[in-house]
Motif scaffolding. Structure first.
Motif, PDB file in Angstrom:
ATOM      1  N   ALA A 248      12.166 -80.850  39.069  1.00 43.74           N
ATOM      2  CA  ALA A 248      11.570 -79.859  38.255  1.00 43.74           C
ATOM      3  C   ALA A 248      12.539 -79.080  37.068  1.00 43.74           C
ATOM      4  N   ALA A 249      13.770 -78.593  37.799  1.00 42.71           N
ATOM      5  CA  ALA A 249      14.538 -78.040  36.897  1.00 42.71           C
ATOM      6  C   ALA A 249      15.075 -79.055  35.826  1.00 42.71           C
ATOM      7  N   ALA A 250      15.499 -80.162  36.325  1.00 40.50           N
ATOM      8  CA  ALA A 250      16.007 -81.176  35.406  1.00 40.50           C
ATOM      9  C   ALA A 250      15.159 -81.635  34.399  1.00 40.50           C
ATOM     10  N   LYS A 251      13.693 -81.537  34.592  1.00 36.82           N
ATOM     11  CA  LYS A 251      12.949 -81.940  33.547  1.00 36.82           C
ATOM     12  C   LYS A 251      12.609 -80.788  32.526  1.00 36.82           C
ATOM     13  N   SER A 252      12.993 -79.491  33.086  1.00 42.68           N
ATOM     14  CA  SER A 252      12.872 -78.524  32.025  1.00 42.68           C
ATOM     15  C   SER A 252      13.980 -78.271  31.257  1.00 42.68           C
ATOM     16  N   LEU A 253      15.151 -78.871  31.769  1.00 40.44           N
ATOM     17  CA  LEU A 253      16.502 -78.773  30.871  1.00 40.44           C
ATOM     18  C   LEU A 253      16.362 -79.942  29.974  1.00 40.44           C
ATOM     19  N   PHE A 254      16.115 -81.238  30.625  1.00 36.48           N
ATOM     20  CA  PHE A 254      16.557 -82.710  29.700  1.00 36.48           C
ATOM     21  C   PHE A 254      15.271 -83.209  29.321  1.00 36.48           C
ATOM     22  N   GLY A 255      14.179 -82.867  29.717  1.00 37.13           N
ATOM     23  CA  GLY A 255      12.854 -83.462  29.349  1.00 37.13           C
ATOM     24  C   GLY A 255      12.837 -85.003  30.223  1.00 37.13           C
ATOM     25  N   VAL A 256      11.697 -85.734  29.740  1.00 36.09           N
ATOM     26  CA  VAL A 256      11.798 -86.836  30.399  1.00 36.09           C
ATOM     27  C   VAL A 256      11.643 -88.231  29.613  1.00 36.09           C
ATOM     28  N   PRO A 257      13.075 -88.622  29.512  1.00 40.23           N
ATOM     29  CA  PRO A 257      13.305 -89.820  28.513  1.00 40.23           C
ATOM     30  C   PRO A 257      12.730 -91.283  29.029  1.00 40.23           C
ATOM     31  N   GLY A 258      12.436 -91.903  28.346  1.00 46.00           N
ATOM     32  CA  GLY A 258      12.050 -93.364  28.541  1.00 46.00           C
ATOM     33  C   GLY A 258      12.529 -93.925  29.719  1.00 46.00           C
ATOM     34  N   LYS A 259      13.972 -93.935  29.641  1.00 47.23           N
ATOM     35  CA  LYS A 259      14.828 -94.400  30.895  1.00 47.23           C
ATOM     36  C   LYS A 259      15.870 -93.480  31.283  1.00 47.23           C
TER      37      LYS A 259
END
Length: 307
Positions: A248-259
């Motif tokens: 959850a924290a990583a998604k808020s920092l970096f988003g969800v790239p394609g890969k």
């Protein structure tokens, strides 16, 4: 016996509590290996050169082979400090900051770590930079996840490390499971299976709201006392909460790239591969040890040309 006609250099991954050495061909193929538990902590007492010399003998390395080291031997408390390269830094240029170790008869270099010099988000890595170099193609842009005691998430733009975050997920699991009330709610064992229902449910419960993990920790104990869960499920439940909060924290920092490139192996690597896919990432997996060897080989090729 080592095929000396193919041997090009010696690569070493020197951790806090571990040591791995390979005699390698120019393309990174390991020809011989030696490993042990003489990490930086051991060498601070017994010395670095004797440990290296012992493993060089064990692996049958010729006296003229150069040695390239990554990891904690280059820390401030290590053999010789190899100062951090600040972000953004291009992975293909790490060899330019390698520090020479004064030694008779052999060329020994230590690669630098990478530092995120920011008052808002200070961070450092040492050893992972070599795994990064070996796990991605030159010019790569995207996100890399590196599970471990201290899990790294790294943003890369055209081969430049532009930023990263460190999650103490593995260490938190150890501290909570051994030194909190939850010691009564967990049984010792390895990582849970990736399809463990308690693990998957815990990840899903906090994957989109990492802060919810703090309110859910005590529920592991309470759920057992009230008969909703067994003690055998406790470790999987705790692991799921911590890894889910990290995602959850990583998604808020970096988003969800394609890969996303996942540098991992074993049960822990499989756990992360599963949860990352569930979180919407397309996962490419790179073996952790192979990535270290590849990174050392790439850097060595830029440092030395051997016929």
């Amino acid at each position: 016996m080592v095929d000396q006609t193919k041997a090009s250099f010696v690569g070493v991954d020197w951790g806090t509590s571990s040591f791995r050495l390979w005699v390698m061909a120019a393309d990174g193929t390991p020809l011989a290996a030696s490993r042990g538990d003489e990490g930086m902590l051991h060498c601070n007492v017994h010395g670095f050169q004797p440990v290296l010399d012992k493993h060089l003998r064990n692996a049958g390395a010729n006296d003229d082979l150069p040695v390239l080291i990554c990891g904690m031997a280059g820390a401030r408390q290590g053999w010789i400090e190899a100062p951090y390269a600040p972000t953004p830094t291009h992975l293909s240029e790490l060899h330019e900051r390698a520090i020479a170790v004064p030694a008779e008869g052999r060329d020994i270099r230590i690669l630098p770590g990478i530092a995120q010099v920011s008052a808002d988000a200070p961070n450092v890595m040492r050893g992972e930079e070599t795994q990064l170099l070996g796990s991605i193609a030159d010019g790569f842009s995207g996100l890399v996840c590196m599970p471990g005691t201290h899990c790294k998430w790294v943003s890369i733009d055209d081969g430049d490390v532009t930023g990263f975050a460190t999650f103490m997920t593995g260490e938190l699991f150890s501290v909570i499971s051994k030194h909190s009330i939850l010691v009564h709610a967990l049984e010792a064992g390895g990582a849970p299976a990736a399809d463990d229902p308690a693990f998957r449910a815990a990840v899903a419960s906090v994957r989109d709201d990492g802060a919810a993990a703090f309110a859910s920790l005590f529920a592991i104990r309470a759920g057992q006392l009230l008969g909703f869960e067994s003690r055998e499920q406790g470790a999987a439940h705790l692991s799921g909460l911590l890894i889910g909060a990290e995602i959850a924290a990583a998604k808020s920092l970096f988003g969800v790239p394609g890969k996303i490139v996942l540098v991992g192996s074993g049960a822990l690597g499989k756990l992360y591969e599963t949860v990352l896919a569930d979180a919407g990432y397309a996962v490419d997996v790179a073996d952790a040890e192979e990535s270290v060897r590849n990174g050392l080989a790439k850097a060595a090729a830029r440092l030395w040309t051997r016929k």
